[in-house]
Design a protein around this motif. Structure first.
Motif, PDB file in Angstrom:
ATOM      1  N   LEU A   1      -3.038  -1.661  -0.866  1.00  0.00           N
ATOM      2  CA  LEU A   1      -3.102  -2.742  -1.848  1.00  0.00           C
ATOM      3  C   LEU A   1      -4.140  -2.375  -2.881  1.00  0.00           C
ATOM      4  O   LEU A   1      -5.221  -1.886  -2.532  1.00  0.00           O
ATOM      5  N   VAL A   2      -3.845  -2.619  -4.148  1.00  0.00           N
ATOM      6  CA  VAL A   2      -4.778  -2.287  -5.230  1.00  0.00           C
ATOM      7  C   VAL A   2      -4.947  -3.452  -6.190  1.00  0.00           C
ATOM      8  O   VAL A   2      -4.060  -4.287  -6.334  1.00  0.00           O
ATOM      9  N   GLY A   3      -6.089  -3.513  -6.837  1.00  0.00           N
ATOM     10  CA  GLY A   3      -6.353  -4.499  -7.867  1.00  0.00           C
ATOM     11  C   GLY A   3      -6.145  -5.926  -7.424  1.00  0.00           C
ATOM     12  O   GLY A   3      -6.711  -6.363  -6.422  1.00  0.00           O
ATOM     13  N   GLU A   4      -5.303  -6.660  -8.151  1.00  0.00           N
ATOM     14  CA  GLU A   4      -5.055  -8.066  -7.871  1.00  0.00           C
ATOM     15  C   GLU A   4      -4.390  -8.269  -6.509  1.00  0.00           C
ATOM     16  O   GLU A   4      -4.510  -9.316  -5.900  1.00  0.00           O
ATOM     17  N   GLU A   5      -3.656  -7.260  -6.038  1.00  0.00           N
ATOM     18  CA  GLU A   5      -2.986  -7.358  -4.740  1.00  0.00           C
ATOM     19  C   GLU A   5      -4.001  -7.534  -3.607  1.00  0.00           C
ATOM     20  O   GLU A   5      -3.697  -8.140  -2.600  1.00  0.00           O
TER      21      GLU A   5
ATOM     22  N   VAL B   1      -4.280   6.048  -8.317  1.00  0.00           N
ATOM     23  CA  VAL B   1      -4.294   5.133  -7.175  1.00  0.00           C
ATOM     24  C   VAL B   1      -3.034   4.272  -7.176  1.00  0.00           C
ATOM     25  O   VAL B   1      -2.423   4.050  -6.126  1.00  0.00           O
ATOM     26  N   ARG B   2      -2.607   3.811  -8.339  1.00  0.00           N
ATOM     27  CA  ARG B   2      -1.364   3.022  -8.422  1.00  0.00           C
ATOM     28  C   ARG B   2      -0.165   3.858  -7.974  1.00  0.00           C
ATOM     29  O   ARG B   2       0.721   3.377  -7.262  1.00  0.00           O
ATOM     30  N   GLN B   3      -0.135   5.122  -8.388  1.00  0.00           N
ATOM     31  CA  GLN B   3       0.942   6.024  -7.971  1.00  0.00           C
ATOM     32  C   GLN B   3       0.911   6.235  -6.463  1.00  0.00           C
ATOM     33  O   GLN B   3       1.955   6.265  -5.805  1.00  0.00           O
TER      34      GLN B   3
ATOM     35  N   TYR C   1       1.053   9.718   6.489  1.00  0.00           N
ATOM     36  CA  TYR C   1       1.951  10.567   5.702  1.00  0.00           C
ATOM     37  C   TYR C   1       1.200  11.349   4.625  1.00  0.00           C
ATOM     38  O   TYR C   1       1.676  12.358   4.140  1.00  0.00           O
ATOM     39  N   ALA C   2       0.045  10.845   4.217  1.00  0.00           N
ATOM     40  CA  ALA C   2      -0.872  11.505   3.279  1.00  0.00           C
ATOM     41  C   ALA C   2      -0.362  11.629   1.852  1.00  0.00           C
ATOM     42  O   ALA C   2      -0.876  12.426   1.083  1.00  0.00           O
ATOM     43  N   GLN C   3       0.613  10.842   1.477  1.00  0.00           N
ATOM     44  CA  GLN C   3       1.056  10.861   0.080  1.00  0.00           C
ATOM     45  C   GLN C   3      -0.088  10.447  -0.845  1.00  0.00           C
ATOM     46  O   GLN C   3      -0.243  10.996  -1.930  1.00  0.00           O
TER      47      GLN C   3
ATOM     48  N   ALA D   1       2.278   3.167  -4.728  1.00  0.00           N
ATOM     49  CA  ALA D   1       3.732   3.100  -4.874  1.00  0.00           C
ATOM     50  C   ALA D   1       4.429   4.134  -3.993  1.00  0.00           C
ATOM     51  O   ALA D   1       5.527   3.889  -3.500  1.00  0.00           O
ATOM     52  N   ALA D   2       3.786   5.272  -3.774  1.00  0.00           N
ATOM     53  CA  ALA D   2       4.389   6.352  -2.993  1.00  0.00           C
ATOM     54  C   ALA D   2       4.230   6.175  -1.490  1.00  0.00           C
ATOM     55  O   ALA D   2       4.904   6.856  -0.715  1.00  0.00           O
ATOM     56  N   CYS D   3       3.382   5.278  -1.064  1.00  0.00           N
ATOM     57  CA  CYS D   3       3.147   5.081   0.375  1.00  0.00           C
ATOM     58  C   CYS D   3       4.434   4.612   1.052  1.00  0.00           C
ATOM     59  O   CYS D   3       4.938   3.537   0.725  1.00  0.00           O
TER      60      CYS D   3
END
Length: 69
Positions: free
Chosen positions: A59-63, A46-48, A13-15, A51-53
């Motif tokens: 997955l980012v950071g602790e995830e 990256v967090r945004q 989707y490339a969001q 969340a938009a995916c």
């Protein structure tokens, strides 16, 4: 910040590419390339992107470590 993308889940989707182009890049029509570690100045983007995916493939950071379990 560590990043992992489940490429079997990613649908192209490339969001993420639109929100964090310095970290994510489309290769061809659907192949996603990404940096496994994002610079600190890109953390919010990256967090945004995660969340938009639409399929929650990022997955980012602790995830990242939690997802590896």
């Amino acid at each position: 910040m560590q990043i992992v993308v489940d490429l079997t889940r990613c649908q192209g989707y490339a969001q993420c590419v639109f929100l964090a182009p310095e970290v994510f890049e489309l290769h061809g029509e659907e192949g996603l390339l990404y940096a496994s570690a994002a610079p600190d100045d890109q953390a919010e983007r990256v967090r945004q992107a995660a969340a938009a995916c639409p399929v929650q493939a990022i997955l980012v950071g602790e995830e990242v470590s939690a997802g590896a379990r």
